[in-house]
Design a protein around this motif. Structure first.
Motif, mmCIF file in Angstrom:
data_model
loop_
_atom_site.group_PDB
_atom_site.id
_atom_site.type_symbol
_atom_site.label_atom_id
_atom_site.label_comp_id
_atom_site.label_asym_id
_atom_site.label_seq_id
_atom_site.Cartn_x
_atom_site.Cartn_y
_atom_site.Cartn_z
ATOM 1 N N MET A 18 -3.542 -6.772 -2.051
ATOM 2 C CA MET A 18 -2.241 -6.488 -2.656
ATOM 3 C C MET A 18 -2.166 -6.981 -4.087
ATOM 4 N N ILE B 92 3.157 -8.644 0.952
ATOM 5 C CA ILE B 92 2.817 -7.522 0.065
ATOM 6 C C ILE B 92 4.052 -7.106 -0.722
ATOM 7 N N ASN C 4 -2.934 -7.379 3.082
ATOM 8 C CA ASN C 4 -2.226 -8.635 2.859
ATOM 9 C C ASN C 4 -3.224 -9.742 2.531
ATOM 10 N N LEU D 30 -0.089 0.025 4.137
ATOM 11 C CA LEU D 30 0.050 -1.421 3.997
ATOM 12 C C LEU D 30 -0.334 -2.057 5.323
#
Length: 306
Positions: free
Chosen positions: A130, A203, A32, A5
């Motif tokens: 995301m 996210i 993101n 992430l």
């Protein structure tokens, strides 16, 4: 498969390190999109673009964003004509925004456009948003709610942060391939050293994303973006302070709560009160060797938790 992430600059550095030690099929970067916005009629995706340029070797290491081989004729002309020039769009960068906007208006998803650009630039690992649904980060200051890029770029993150909101997150759907990768049982989920408030929490705010990560059966390892109480880059420490929390590696870990099973932080920083298992590493990434070394340390931590 490592599912990482990531926000922009800090996350992209670790993603690059991971890309150097994993096979192309072994890394999926979840970007993101809370920073995304529409500007001059174009859809701008700052974190996706920073990841794309970094993994393609096209990033500007001085600015930390945009392309290294950039020129600025468009912005200079726009400013001379009285147009808004507070968000800088370089000439080469502009081509990506125009193409993306055209294809999105033609009905393609952000995932499809991002993946095609990734392949055309020779990037092996997948980069996926995301969500293909719009989510927009907003900041509440003393003057009211401000769109993120207005706060961050035009006002240089000066207004005091009182609260955050991820507009559209409640209606957004997680990117299907990201969910599939989590359900398939990844080697680990890595939370890159990005700002937890504005890069990672958008996210996690997409319905089902946090639950999919928690239930994937793999170690979840975060890397602290705070060293000795300071952010390497960006407003992370400022935001913690303004929200009434002393900025520290421990404060970042607390934001993620019981989602984490492991935490990588700078050697010598205070680990008091950190619930997940702590691993020490040099987290300041100044060179490619630094990025690779941190990537190896993160993978070692993840494997120790399996």
């Amino acid at each position: 498969m490592i599912v990482a992430l990531s926000g922009g600059i800090g996350g992209a550095k670790l993603a690059l390190g991971l890309s150097k030690v994993l096979p192309p099929s072994g890394l999926l970067v979840v970007a993101n999109t809370g920073d995304d916005f529409e500007h001059h009629g174009l859809t701008i995706c700052p974190d996706i673009d920073t990841l794309t340029y970094t993994l393609a070797g096209l990033d500007n290491p001085v600015l930390g964003w945009g392309r290294a081989d950039e020129t600025w004729s468009f912005m200079e002309t726009l400013a001379a004509l009285g147009g808004e020039d507070w968000f800088r769009l370089g000439d080469r960068d502009l081509a990506l925004h125009v193409l993306r906007t055209q294809r999105l208006r033609g009905g393609e998803t952000l995932s499809a456009v991002t993946d095609d650009i990734r392949r055309r630039l020779g990037i092996g690992p997948r980069i996926l948003p995301m969500s293909d649904d719009p989510v927009r980060t907003r900041i509440r200051s003393d003057a009211g709610w401000i769109d993120f890029q207005d706060w961050f770029v035009r006002q240089r993150a000066a207004p005091v942060v009182r609260a955050l909101d991820f507009a559209g997150a409640g209606r957004a759907r997680p990117q299907p391939e990201v969910l599939a990768a989590l359900r398939a049982g990844p080697r680990a989920v890595v939370i890159c050293p990005s700002n937890p408030f504005i890069s990672i929490e958008p996210i996690l705010a997409v319905p089902g994303m946090r639950e999919a990560i928690a239930g994937c059966g793999a170690p979840v390892v975060a890397v602290s973006p705070i060293i000795a109480g300071q952010a390497v880059k960006g407003p992370t420490a400022k935001m913690f302070s303004e929200l009434g929390v002393t900025p520290s590696a421990a404060a970042v870990a607390a934001r993620y709560g019981d989602l984490l099973t492991g935490y990588v932080m700078e050697e010598g920083d205070d680990a008091s009160g950190i619930a997940p298992r702590v691993f020490r590493a040099r987290t300041l990434m100044q060179t490619l060797d630094d990025k690779i070394a941190l990537a190896r340390a993160v993978l070692t931590a993840a494997d120790a938790l399996r």
